[in-house]
Design a protein around this motif. Structure first.
Motif, PDB file in Angstrom:
ATOM      1  N   MET A  58      35.012  37.112  37.976  1.00 42.61           N
ATOM      2  CA  MET A  58      36.415  36.779  38.247  1.00 42.61           C
ATOM      3  C   MET A  58      36.850  35.543  37.468  1.00 42.61           C
ATOM      4  SD  MET A  58      37.924  38.596  40.596  1.00 42.61           S
ATOM      5  CE  MET A  58      37.558  39.700  41.937  1.00 42.61           C
TER       6      MET A  58
ATOM      7  N   LYS B 203      43.635  34.535  33.985  1.00 40.71           N
ATOM      8  CA  LYS B 203      44.636  35.584  33.731  1.00 40.71           C
ATOM      9  C   LYS B 203      45.593  35.634  34.909  1.00 40.71           C
ATOM     10  CE  LYS B 203      44.612  40.632  32.946  1.00 40.71           C
ATOM     11  NZ  LYS B 203      43.762  41.822  32.981  1.00 40.71           N
ATOM     12  N   PRO B 204      46.484  34.630  35.020  1.00 38.91           N
ATOM     13  CA  PRO B 204      47.360  34.580  36.195  1.00 38.91           C
ATOM     14  C   PRO B 204      48.269  35.800  36.343  1.00 38.91           C
ATOM     15  CG  PRO B 204      47.964  32.910  34.581  1.00 38.91           C
ATOM     16  CD  PRO B 204      46.694  33.497  34.111  1.00 38.91           C
ATOM     17  N   LEU B 205      48.428  36.579  35.278  1.00 42.08           N
ATOM     18  CA  LEU B 205      49.211  37.813  35.390  1.00 42.08           C
ATOM     19  C   LEU B 205      48.597  38.736  36.444  1.00 42.08           C
ATOM     20  CD1 LEU B 205      51.280  39.967  34.379  1.00 42.08           C
ATOM     21  CD2 LEU B 205      49.579  40.612  32.665  1.00 42.08           C
ATOM     22  N   SER B 206      47.283  38.672  36.593  1.00 42.64           N
ATOM     23  CA  SER B 206      46.614  39.463  37.623  1.00 42.64           C
ATOM     24  C   SER B 206      46.551  38.647  38.910  1.00 42.64           C
ATOM     25  CB  SER B 206      45.197  39.822  37.161  1.00 42.64           C
ATOM     26  OG  SER B 206      44.411  40.185  38.283  1.00 42.64           O
ATOM     27  N   PRO B 207      47.240  39.071  39.974  1.00 43.46           N
ATOM     28  CA  PRO B 207      47.205  38.292  41.227  1.00 43.46           C
ATOM     29  C   PRO B 207      45.783  38.098  41.741  1.00 43.46           C
ATOM     30  CG  PRO B 207      48.899  39.983  41.345  1.00 43.46           C
ATOM     31  CD  PRO B 207      48.121  40.241  40.079  1.00 43.46           C
ATOM     32  N   MET B 208      44.904  39.056  41.452  1.00 44.88           N
ATOM     33  CA  MET B 208      43.524  38.933  41.906  1.00 44.88           C
ATOM     34  C   MET B 208      42.835  37.766  41.204  1.00 44.88           C
ATOM     35  SD  MET B 208      41.153  40.824  43.730  1.00 44.88           S
ATOM     36  CE  MET B 208      41.300  42.600  43.555  1.00 44.88           C
ATOM     37  N   ASN B 209      43.096  37.620  39.897  1.00 40.75           N
ATOM     38  CA  ASN B 209      42.505  36.520  39.143  1.00 40.75           C
ATOM     39  C   ASN B 209      43.109  35.193  39.596  1.00 40.75           C
ATOM     40  OD1 ASN B 209      42.667  34.656  36.532  1.00 40.75           O
ATOM     41  ND2 ASN B 209      40.866  35.958  36.346  1.00 40.75           N
ATOM     42  N   LEU B 210      44.428  35.165  39.759  1.00 39.54           N
ATOM     43  CA  LEU B 210      45.095  33.954  40.234  1.00 39.54           C
ATOM     44  C   LEU B 210      44.527  33.537  41.590  1.00 39.54           C
ATOM     45  CD1 LEU B 210      47.637  32.022  39.776  1.00 39.54           C
ATOM     46  CD2 LEU B 210      48.767  33.502  41.423  1.00 39.54           C
TER      47      LEU B 210
ATOM     48  N   TYR C 256      50.031  34.430  47.596  1.00 35.26           N
ATOM     49  CA  TYR C 256      49.700  35.457  46.592  1.00 35.26           C
ATOM     50  C   TYR C 256      49.224  36.756  47.229  1.00 35.26           C
ATOM     51  CZ  TYR C 256      44.603  35.832  46.767  1.00 35.26           C
ATOM     52  OH  TYR C 256      43.327  36.122  47.146  1.00 35.26           O
TER      53      TYR C 256
ATOM     54  N   VAL D 209      51.682  39.521  47.546  1.00 44.91           N
ATOM     55  CA  VAL D 209      52.089  39.958  46.206  1.00 44.91           C
ATOM     56  C   VAL D 209      50.992  40.814  45.594  1.00 44.91           C
ATOM     57  CG1 VAL D 209      52.809  39.205  43.918  1.00 44.91           C
ATOM     58  CG2 VAL D 209      53.540  37.914  45.925  1.00 44.91           C
ATOM     59  N   LEU D 210      49.734  40.464  45.862  1.00 46.00           N
ATOM     60  CA  LEU D 210      48.618  41.262  45.332  1.00 46.00           C
ATOM     61  C   LEU D 210      48.711  42.706  45.830  1.00 46.00           C
ATOM     62  CD1 LEU D 210      44.923  40.238  45.077  1.00 46.00           C
ATOM     63  CD2 LEU D 210      45.500  42.436  46.025  1.00 46.00           C
TER      64      LEU D 210
ATOM     65  N   ALA E 104      51.284  44.175  46.909  1.00 49.51           N
ATOM     66  CA  ALA E 104      52.527  44.783  46.419  1.00 49.51           C
ATOM     67  C   ALA E 104      52.440  45.133  44.938  1.00 49.51           C
ATOM     68  CB  ALA E 104      53.699  43.844  46.673  1.00 49.51           C
ATOM     69  N   ALA E 105      51.529  44.485  44.204  1.00 51.87           N
ATOM     70  CA  ALA E 105      51.403  44.757  42.772  1.00 51.87           C
ATOM     71  C   ALA E 105      50.523  45.985  42.542  1.00 51.87           C
ATOM     72  CB  ALA E 105      50.839  43.542  42.052  1.00 51.87           C
ATOM     73  N   THR E 106      50.726  47.012  43.351  1.00 51.54           N
ATOM     74  CA  THR E 106      50.004  48.270  43.224  1.00 51.54           C
ATOM     75  C   THR E 106      51.043  49.389  43.275  1.00 51.54           C
ATOM     76  OG1 THR E 106      49.791  48.562  45.601  1.00 51.54           O
ATOM     77  CG2 THR E 106      48.032  47.339  44.508  1.00 51.54           C
TER      78      THR E 106
ATOM     79  N   PRO F  58      41.076  41.553  37.006  1.00 55.37           N
ATOM     80  CA  PRO F  58      40.896  40.098  37.002  1.00 55.37           C
ATOM     81  C   PRO F  58      39.709  39.623  36.169  1.00 55.37           C
ATOM     82  CG  PRO F  58      39.959  40.998  38.991  1.00 55.37           C
ATOM     83  CD  PRO F  58      40.540  42.163  38.230  1.00 55.37           C
TER      84      PRO F  58
ATOM     85  N   PRO G 254      44.365  51.199  43.084  1.00 49.84           N
ATOM     86  CA  PRO G 254      45.721  51.517  43.538  1.00 49.84           C
ATOM     87  C   PRO G 254      46.796  51.054  42.558  1.00 49.84           C
ATOM     88  CG  PRO G 254      44.929  49.583  44.700  1.00 49.84           C
ATOM     89  CD  PRO G 254      43.816  50.020  43.786  1.00 49.84           C
TER      90      PRO G 254
ATOM     91  N   PRO H 234      53.453  47.596  37.940  1.00 52.19           N
ATOM     92  CA  PRO H 234      53.661  46.557  38.954  1.00 52.19           C
ATOM     93  C   PRO H 234      54.193  45.237  38.392  1.00 52.19           C
ATOM     94  CG  PRO H 234      51.652  47.742  39.434  1.00 52.19           C
ATOM     95  CD  PRO H 234      52.152  48.288  38.120  1.00 52.19           C
TER      96      PRO H 234
ATOM     97  N   TYR I 119      56.975  37.145  43.843  1.00 51.91           N
ATOM     98  CA  TYR I 119      56.515  35.753  43.960  1.00 51.91           C
ATOM     99  C   TYR I 119      57.674  34.848  44.362  1.00 51.91           C
ATOM    100  CZ  TYR I 119      51.757  36.171  42.069  1.00 51.91           C
ATOM    101  OH  TYR I 119      50.434  36.455  41.885  1.00 51.91           O
TER     102      TYR I 119
END
Ligand code: SF4
Ligand code: SF4
Lengths: 313, 280
Positions: free
Chosen positions: A83, A88-95, A151, A154-155, A157-159, B109, B136, B250, B258
């Motif tokens: 991780m 890569k803040p574009l990916s909420p998982m990475n952020l 976040y 948002v994570l 929701a980003a699906t 990520p 997903p 997405p 956000y």
């Protein structure tokens, strides 16, 4: 007859398990407690500042299981550090991974510095903890805490899961839930001893504001989701959602706070502690029911077509 | 200095970009033989998924998944559902679309999901930690994670690689190679698109009024995910094949989400500061 290919889902069912909502709940509570404590520390009276220290302890304690929960949910837990091989803040998982990685030591440092100031932490560790720049830790921790609390929704929701993605408000909803449960955790530990009524009243006012905000944003979320929200509002997850998240988690605490507002002493302490427990439990019910209902929603072909329809987006 | 660092850390230079490759799947030619499914499994050494009968025509595969990278759909249409013919069978070999703006790649990520020098989307198996976010995120339900306790590459994400290994050796991907009717065509994207337009014209001239291309740069389906590197000629609406009308990316709505989240957080901080600050 289904519109699409037999009744097959359009998108894949999320593979995540219970660790994820549990982490969202604890991480959100830790962040909310840290932010509340920092607000008390920096804006409050001398009495208010006395609850801040406990808030930092709560935050640190709630953070302990967070990273292990996240690691446990991975398909390859031995590779959790991948991780952090990129930013890569574009990916909420990475952020989120970076935020948790930086917020956790900061919250521990702030709690240790409080422990040192009360004489709980002595010796070389205490001396080290006294070096922590508290103001800076409060400011940076506040920002990181709000990121951690904000976040997670948002994570999800980003699906392309209809229940999570249809409305734009899931991030705000989880943020409000985190702040409500975090401030409730501060109240809960403040209620145990020696804190003046005025401070408890201020804490319950803040909690009420968070719960009322949560209620409002939840209403918006349900309206925007429309029919898509059915797996949450009807069926298997309707009980934990309506009774747990909404009833016990929002309405009951709001009611108890109203009553507590006019009470003092022991009655105030019992009422505010009961309300805090309800808020904290409701916050878990909210994350869990939305998380699990999302899996059902992912199998809803019609909801997927509605989400990805050409018109009206 | 950067070069020294790269050497020290064993960081390779990425390969130089090549002309974009992809698939054009012309469903009007598909006879449903499933040679592509078999060839894909065989070349990529993917385990079998069992012998479950779905009861849905000849489709006992069901879905694309972690160990199924080509999936042949069988759509039985009668006059009643508006095909114009008495009875027709639509067959379509589905696959990862290798989107120009890939939701899976943006979600990842760890950087396991990358775009290759051929413009395709690829999961690096040694990097993926199985976080499951790509699953997903994909608007087409393509990529999936294998079970944590399985025998095949347990716990990581898998999908069509567009036979990256074969491409490296200038070979055609296994599915396209095995397709007996040229329903699956492999090649440089520009050439494939020209072929597709020509073929669509032919079919329309023959009266296939519902024929259309799915995944071309000018299609509404490319609005968010961009043109698809694996695109299709369909004989009916996308929904018939379980394809979204406008697949969502997405990222497009993330800032707004956000924003709401931040508004709640800042609102709480203001209320907290005011309540604690109002003494007395
Ligand atoms: S179809 Fe899905 S898995 Fe394939 S590139 Fe697009 S987003 Fe990724
Ligand atoms: S499961 Fe693997 S490929 Fe998918 S987003 Fe996570 S790290 Fe990336």
């Amino acid at each position: 007859m289904a519109e699409g290919y037999y009744d097959y889902p359009v998108v894949k069912r999320p593979v995540w398990t219970w660790e994820v909502p549990a982490y969202f709940w604890l991480g959100g509570m830790a962040a909310g407690a840290y932010v509340t404590a920092s607000l008390a520390q920096n804006f409050g009276s001398a009495d208010d500042r006395r609850v801040a220290g406990g808030g930092y302890y709560v935050a640190a304690a709630a953070l302990v299981p967070c990273a292990p929960l996240l690691v446990a949910d991975l398909g390859r837990p031995d590779r959790f550090h991948h991780m952090l091989r990129i930013f890569k803040p574009l990916s909420p998982m990475n952020l989120g991974a970076w935020t948790l990685t930086s917020f956790t030591p900061l919250a521990f440092a702030r709690a240790a510095s409080h422990a040192a100031s009360t004489g709980l932490l002595r010796g070389p560790l205490g001396a080290l903890a006294r070096l922590v720049p508290t103001r800076l830790a409060e400011l940076a921790g506040g920002v990181l805490g709000l990121t951690l609390a904000g976040y997670s929704g948002v994570l999800l929701a980003a699906t392309n899961v209809p229940l999570w993605a249809r409305s734009k408000l899931l991030g705000g909803l989880f943020m409000a839930s985190a702040l409500a449960s975090g401030s409730a955790a501060v109240t809960l530990q403040a209620g145990r001893g020696g804190v003046p009524d005025a401070t408890l009243h201020r804490l319950t006012t803040i909690e009420s504001a968070a719960s009322a905000g949560e209620m409002a944003i939840l209403t918006g979320y349900l309206v925007q989701s429309g029919k898509t929200a059915r797996p949450l509002t009807t069926g298997r997850f309707s009980a934990p959602f309506w009774l747990g998240a909404v009833g016990a988690g929002m309405l009951l605490p709001l009611l108890l706070h109203r009553v507590a507002g006019r009470r003092h002493g022991r009655a105030l302490r019992s009422l505010s502690s009961a309300a805090a427990l309800c808020t904290i439990a409701g916050s878990l019910a909210l994350r869990w029911s939305i998380f699990e209902a999302g899996k059902v929603s992912s199998e809803d072909q019609a909801a997927s077509f509605e989400l990805s329809g050409g018109a009206g987006r | 200095m950067i070069d020294a660092y790269r050497r020290m850390m064993n960081i390779e230079q990425p390969p130089a970009p090549k002309a974009a490759r992809g698939f054009f799947t012309d469903t009007s030619l598909c006879i449903g033989c499933k040679a592509c499914e078999v060839a894909c499994k065989q070349w990529n050494q993917l385990p079998a998924d069992g012998f479950a009968m779905t009861g849905n025509s000849y489709d006992n595969t069901g879905h694309l998944g972690a160990t199924t990278w080509r999936h042949v759909q069988f759509i039985e249409q009668a006059k009643a559902n508006g095909s114009g013919q008495d009875q027709r069978w639509l067959m379509m070999s589905d696959v990862c679309k290798h989107c120009a703006n890939a939701a899976c790649l943006e979600a990842c990520p760890t950087g396991a999901l990358v775009r290759t020098e051929y413009g395709t989307v690829y999961v690096q198996q040694d990097i993926c930690n199985g976080c499951g976010f790509c699953v997903p995120a994909c608007p087409f339900g393509v990529i999936d994670r294998t079970p944590k306790t399985g025998h095949f590459e347990a716990g990581t994400a898998h999908k069509c690689t567009l036979c990256y290994d074969r491409l490296k050796d200038d070979m055609t991907p296994a599915c396209a190679k095995s397709c007996p009717t040229a329903s699956i065509q492999f090649g440089e994207i520009d050439e494939l698109r020209a072929n597709a337009r020509r073929r669509l014209g032919e079919l329309q001239a023959r009266g296939e009024s519902k024929a259309r291309l799915y995944g071309m740069p000018d299609g509404q389906e490319a609005a968010e995910v961009g043109p698809l590197h694996a695109f299709f000629l369909l004989l009916d609406e996308p929904k018939t094949y379980n394809l979204p009308e406008v697949p969502r990316l997405p990222r497009k709505t993330m800032a707004e989400r956000y924003g709401w989240s931040a508004a709640v957080g800042i609102g709480f901080a203001l209320v907290g500061a005011l309540v604690f600050g109002r003494r007395g």
